[in-house]
Write an enzyme that holds these catalytic residues in place. Structure first.
Site, PDB file in Angstrom:
ATOM      1  N   GLU A 151      32.663  73.762   2.884  1.00 27.67           N
ATOM      2  CA  GLU A 151      31.346  73.937   3.501  1.00 27.67           C
ATOM      3  C   GLU A 151      31.084  75.397   3.843  1.00 27.67           C
ATOM      4  O   GLU A 151      29.968  75.906   3.655  1.00 27.67           O
ATOM      5  CB  GLU A 151      31.255  73.060   4.755  1.00 27.67           C
ATOM      6  N   GLU A 158      30.316  77.160   0.693  1.00 28.34           N
ATOM      7  CA  GLU A 158      28.965  76.778   0.268  1.00 28.34           C
ATOM      8  C   GLU A 158      27.915  77.539   1.062  1.00 28.34           C
ATOM      9  O   GLU A 158      26.919  78.025   0.506  1.00 28.34           O
ATOM     10  CB  GLU A 158      28.780  75.270   0.442  1.00 28.34           C
ATOM     11  N   CYS A 195      28.739  65.646   7.724  1.00 29.70           N
ATOM     12  CA  CYS A 195      29.921  64.924   8.204  1.00 29.70           C
ATOM     13  C   CYS A 195      29.611  63.566   8.803  1.00 29.70           C
ATOM     14  O   CYS A 195      30.436  62.667   8.777  1.00 29.70           O
ATOM     15  CB  CYS A 195      30.657  65.762   9.252  1.00 29.70           C
ATOM     16  N   SER A 228      24.429  69.953   2.959  1.00 33.33           N
ATOM     17  CA  SER A 228      25.637  70.387   2.269  1.00 33.33           C
ATOM     18  C   SER A 228      26.050  69.276   1.311  1.00 33.33           C
ATOM     19  O   SER A 228      25.912  68.092   1.617  1.00 33.33           O
ATOM     20  CB  SER A 228      26.753  70.644   3.279  1.00 33.33           C
ATOM     21  N   LYS A 277      30.914  54.576   9.416  1.00 28.18           N
ATOM     22  CA  LYS A 277      31.927  54.852   8.396  1.00 28.18           C
ATOM     23  C   LYS A 277      32.191  53.618   7.535  1.00 28.18           C
ATOM     24  O   LYS A 277      32.583  53.740   6.375  1.00 28.18           O
ATOM     25  CB  LYS A 277      33.222  55.324   9.058  1.00 28.18           C
ATOM     26  N   GLU A 303      29.742  53.990   4.989  1.00 28.24           N
ATOM     27  CA  GLU A 303      30.032  55.144   4.138  1.00 28.24           C
ATOM     28  C   GLU A 303      31.096  54.825   3.084  1.00 28.24           C
ATOM     29  O   GLU A 303      30.959  55.229   1.919  1.00 28.24           O
ATOM     30  CB  GLU A 303      30.488  56.329   4.992  1.00 28.24           C
ATOM     31  N   GLU A 334      28.775  56.354  -4.729  1.00 26.39           N
ATOM     32  CA  GLU A 334      28.965  57.737  -5.189  1.00 26.39           C
ATOM     33  C   GLU A 334      30.202  58.395  -4.590  1.00 26.39           C
ATOM     34  O   GLU A 334      30.632  59.457  -5.046  1.00 26.39           O
ATOM     35  CB  GLU A 334      27.729  58.591  -4.887  1.00 26.39           C
ATOM     36  N   CYS A 361      31.041  62.553  17.719  1.00 26.82           N
ATOM     37  CA  CYS A 361      31.935  61.428  17.403  1.00 26.82           C
ATOM     38  C   CYS A 361      32.672  60.883  18.626  1.00 26.82           C
ATOM     39  O   CYS A 361      33.080  59.715  18.624  1.00 26.82           O
ATOM     40  CB  CYS A 361      32.956  61.858  16.353  1.00 26.82           C
TER      41      CYS A 361
END
Length: 582
Positions: free
Chosen positions: A280, A283, A300, A320, A359, A362, A367, A506
């Site tokens: 990151e 990037e 994230c 990102s 999560k 996720e 993908e 989190c």
């Protein structure tokens, strides 16, 4: 603002004008029961459990919404109040699915606690019950109307705190329910799977979809290599499930417990967080120097990703392309680790322990794979891990402190602060500043990006010639403000934005231990749990991601360099627009 003086249970008290009876009582250590009350979020007096008697008044009043006045005399525990509370509680219980012994919230249920405290054990009111639907179609959240007490805390949090608003009251009287629009499932509306509804529900009407049995099945399968990774915020809250004070890091005992559960390897998502910063940060530097899309926004938080895909898809180019630390860790285990140890990725099961219910959504995204192998196979919450430890009769408090397994268990202080709002930003700036200045900068505590203010802005002088303007926000309502500003073209001077779906980041995720509403009146969970992470960061020998020896070795031996073609193939992903209604 004027002061108000009145009496409560015979004690004279002076408080600022506008203070409610409930708030004033807390100042005198007088406990008034509540069920629907959430400080600053849901103050509606609906449950009628906070009723108090005011001298001269005809009716009892709800303390959570009644402002104090000069000269009034309040009784919080008179015979009239006691009787009314017991009747109201009995009525609520009469329409509640009272399977307490098998409920996931048993012994951590505000309704159950009140029934015990008020000595309500026999329910005189019998008859038909109103709620019948159990919605279990979501990958993350189960909604059980048979246990809903219509406190509307979930709806208030979803609308006011998260700015998603997929839960609301429908029907009238006995037919009233709290549910998504048109009677749909949470899986069929714009739910971001954040789980804030779960941790703010007083009962078991909302819970995470459990994947505990999936983990046991994998562990007990002799043909599988089962590897576990744990997120930074888990170590900051897991101890609460075993009696430790809030904010106590239990990293060593957590690692020891995971080994005793039977995992073949115990690794740390913090390793993936360090790799995330490498990718990151590189990037960001590329976008700053090559005219890329700015501001760049972190990727994230899966709840945040679902939020932007659903409500602001036009801003997807700002994201990102990095996978989250959870998925970077999983992707590297299914590629680098599998190759190095001659394991077929199809025979490997990667389990993540996360503070987050999103999560679970996720890990199922198509993908997020490497050559057809899902990065992570199963995700469980902090609460689910605690239940696994307890059911295995592991005496957590007596465990020795153990380390994670090497290489993928090696991490820096920068990685552990990912669990707090502003942590990703601070970790990134530590590395970006070193890279651009080409030296090891010693002043690395960027306190300007810390704290629980909803939206924060800061300017960081990373080189004598470059100032990076950064922005942090957490909680859906603050995300909405930031995204509306971006959409209006008001953030052209901002380079980098960290956004987290859950308030506080989190540490206050939807999969963390549940804290009763009355306890939240006296303590800020976000602050207390974050202390554990900042303490662990300060105690780390290495506090910058790019200085992690195992990460350096990973790039030298496998990934070549950050943002290389191979790194992009394994560690980066794409996003796409999601519908608000399915």
């Amino acid at each position: 603002m004027n002061d108000i003086t009145f009496k409560i249970n015979g004690q004279e008290i002076t408080v600022p004008e506008g203070t409610t009876i409930l708030e004033a009582a807390r100042l005198k250590d007088i406990d008034i029961p509540t069920l629907c009350y959430l400080k600053g979020i849901n103050e509606i007096g609906a449950c009628r459990m906070c009723l108090v008697e005011i001298a001269g008044a005809k009716a009892l009043q709800a303390a959570c919404v009644y402002p104090v006045a000069n000269g009034i005399e309040v009784l919080t525990n008179s015979p009239k109040v006691q009787k009314a509370r017991k009747v109201n509680l009995s009525l609520i219980l009469s329409d509640h699915n009272r399977e307490c012994t098998t409920c996931v919230r048993s012994e951590n249920c505000e309704l159950q606690a009140l029934a015990n405290e008020l000595d309500v054990h026999d329910i005189p009111f019998q008859g038909e019950k109103s709620g019948h639907t159990i919605d279990d179609l979501s990958t993350s959240i189960i909604r059980d109307e048979t246990k809903c007490i219509l406190c509307k805390r979930c709806a208030a949090v979803c609308t006011k705190v998260q700015a998603v608003g997929v839960l609301g009251a429908v029907g009238r009287g006995f037919t009233s329910q709290v549910q998504p629009v048109f009677g749909r499932s949470l899986a069929e509306v714009g739910c971001i799977n954040c789980g804030q509804c779960i941790i703010n529900c007083p009962v078991g009407a909302l819970k995470e979809k459990s994947n505990i049995q999936d983990v046991w099945d994998a562990i007990n399968d002799p043909t599988k290599t089962v590897i576990v990774e744990t997120a930074p915020a888990v170590r900051a809250a897991l101890g609460e499930e075993f009696g430790y004070p809030m904010g106590t890091p239990v990293t060593g005992k957590m690692a020891a417990a995971l080994r005793r559960l039977g995992f073949d390897k115990v690794f740390d998502t913090d390793f993936g967080a360090d790799v995330t910063i490498m990718e990151e940060g590189t990037e960001l530097i590329g976008r700053l120097t090559n005219g890329g899309v700015l501001p760049m926004i972190t990727s994230c938080s899966p709840g945040w990703i679902k939020y932007i895909e659903t409500y602001y898809p036009e801003a997807i180019p700002n994201l990102s392309s990095c996978k989250s630390p959870q998925n970077m860790t999983g992707a590297l285990l299914k590629s680098h680790y599998a190759e190095a140890n001659k394991i077929d990725p199809k025979d490997m099961v990667v389990v993540s322990v996360m503070p987050c219910t999103a999560k679970k959504y996720e890990v199922q995204r198509e993908e997020l794979n490497v050559d057809g192998n899902q990065d992570v196979d199963i995700s469980i919450t902090t609460r689910e891990l605690a239940r696994m430890i307890k059911s295995s009769r592991i005496m957590f408090n007596r465990l020795p402190d153990e380390d994670f397994d090497s290489y993928y268990g090696d991490s820096t202080g920068a990685a552990v602060i990912f669990g707090a709002t502003g942590g990703v930003m601070e970790a990134a700036v530590r590395t970006v500043a070193d890279v651009l200045n080409k030296k090891d900068i010693q002043e690395i505590d960027y306190v300007a990006v810390r704290g629980v203010e909803g939206i924060k802005k800061a300017s960081v002088q990373v080189t004598p010639d470059l100032t990076v303007n950064v922005m942090m926000a957490h909680g859906g309502s603050n995300l909405k403000i930031v995204m509306d500003q971006l959409k209006a073209g008001e953030l052209k001077d901002v380079h980098f934005i960290e956004l987290m779906a859950c308030p506080g980041g989190c540490v206050n995720g939807g999969g963390q231990p549940i804290v009763a509403a009355k306890d939240k009146m006296d303590i800020d969970i976000r602050v207390e749990r974050a202390k554990a992470l900042y303490t662990e960061d300060a105690n780390k020998t290495i506090r910058k991601s790019h200085q992690n020896p195992s990460v350096i070795r990973l790039y030298e031996e496998y990934l070549e360099e950050p943002n290389s073609h191979k790194a992009h193939h394994i560690l980066h992903t794409t996003y796409s627009q999601k519908p608000k209604l399915y």
